[in-house]
Design a protein around this motif. Structure first.
Motif, PDB file in Angstrom:
ATOM      1  N   UNK A  42      25.849  -1.012  46.642  1.00  0.00           N
ATOM      2  CA  UNK A  42      24.662  -0.492  45.971  1.00  0.00           C
ATOM      3  C   UNK A  42      24.975   0.760  45.137  1.00  0.00           C
ATOM      4  N   UNK A  43      25.841   1.612  45.640  1.00  0.00           N
ATOM      5  CA  UNK A  43      26.173   2.849  44.943  1.00  0.00           C
ATOM      6  C   UNK A  43      27.016   2.606  43.691  1.00  0.00           C
ATOM      7  N   UNK A  44      27.678   1.467  43.606  1.00  0.00           N
ATOM      8  CA  UNK A  44      28.503   1.154  42.445  1.00  0.00           C
ATOM      9  C   UNK A  44      27.747   0.479  41.314  1.00  0.00           C
ATOM     10  N   UNK A  45      26.516   0.054  41.573  1.00  0.00           N
ATOM     11  CA  UNK A  45      25.740  -0.685  40.573  1.00  0.00           C
ATOM     12  C   UNK A  45      25.475   0.126  39.304  1.00  0.00           C
ATOM     13  N   UNK A  46      25.055   1.403  39.403  1.00  0.00           N
ATOM     14  CA  UNK A  46      24.822   2.162  38.165  1.00  0.00           C
ATOM     15  C   UNK A  46      26.065   2.239  37.277  1.00  0.00           C
ATOM     16  N   UNK A  83      25.692 -11.749  40.322  1.00  0.00           N
ATOM     17  CA  UNK A  83      26.013 -10.432  40.873  1.00  0.00           C
ATOM     18  C   UNK A  83      24.875  -9.976  41.770  1.00  0.00           C
ATOM     19  N   UNK A  84      25.223  -9.579  42.987  1.00  0.00           N
ATOM     20  CA  UNK A  84      24.232  -9.110  43.947  1.00  0.00           C
ATOM     21  C   UNK A  84      24.707  -7.792  44.538  1.00  0.00           C
ATOM     22  N   UNK A  85      23.802  -7.081  45.194  1.00  0.00           N
ATOM     23  CA  UNK A  85      24.142  -5.769  45.739  1.00  0.00           C
ATOM     24  C   UNK A  85      23.897  -5.728  47.246  1.00  0.00           C
ATOM     25  N   UNK A  86      24.582  -4.795  47.875  1.00  0.00           N
ATOM     26  CA  UNK A  86      24.467  -4.634  49.313  1.00  0.00           C
ATOM     27  C   UNK A  86      24.681  -3.168  49.666  1.00  0.00           C
TER      28      UNK A  86
END
Length: 134
Positions: free
Chosen positions: A36-40, A61-64
Motif C-alpha cells: 500500500x505504501x508503494x502505490x503513490x 495491479x492490487x494493493x495490500x
C-alpha cells in the motif's frame, strides 16, 4: 503463460516496460500485488511516463497493507516486505531486490531463482495475498 509479482515498490520504468511488453505483445497475464505504501510511487511513475489504464490492459495491479500493531498511542502501520516473482508457475525469483530504479543502480541485493516444489509454496502464497488484496 503468466507472471505473478508481490513487491514492496515498483518504480523502475524498464521493468514496467518489460511487463507491459509481455502483457500486450505476447498476451501474458500479469498480476501484481504492491504494498500500500508503494502505490503513490507507482502512480507517480506512471503519470510521469504518461502510462494510462489503456497501456495496462492485461496487467492487474492490487494493493495490500501489512498487518501492523495497535498500540496505546495509535496504530503502527505494517508493510508488505515480500519480494518475489512467479513465472509460468514453474519458476520463482525472490530475495532482497525491489523493482525500483535505485535498487538496480545503487544498492546491493540478492536474487535467488528456483524451480521445483518450492514454487508451490510461492504460488499458494500469491493466491492468498491476491485474494485478500484490494
Amino acid at each position: 503463460q503468466v507472471i505473478a509479482i508481490v513487491m514492496d515498490m515498483l518504480t523502475d520504468p524498464q521493468i514496467l516496460q518489460d511487463l507491459m511488453d509481455a502483457a500486450s505483445r505476447r498476451s501474458v497475464p500479469v498480476y501484481i500485488v504492491l504494498d500500500d505504501q508503494g502505490v503513490p510511487h507507482f502512480l507517480d511513475m506512471c503519470s510521469r511516463l504518461q502510462i494510462g489504464s489503456q497501456h495496462l490492459r492485461n496487467i492487474r495491479t492490487r494493493t495490500l497493507q501489512g498487518v501492523g500493531f495497535n498500540l496505546s498511542f495509535g496504530r503502527l502501520p505494517g508493510s508488505l516486505c515480500y519480494k518475489y516473482m512467479l513465472v509460468d508457475g514453474d519458476k520463482v525469483m525472490f530475495g532482497s531486490y525491489s523493482f525500483c530504479w535505485a535498487t538496480f543502480r545503487t544498492d546491493r541485493n540478492m536474487i535467488t531463482v528456483m524451480t521445483g516444489q518450492v514454487v508451490d509454496f510461492f504460488d499458494r502464497d500469491f493466491r492468498e495475498l491476491y485474494a485478500i488484496s484490494e
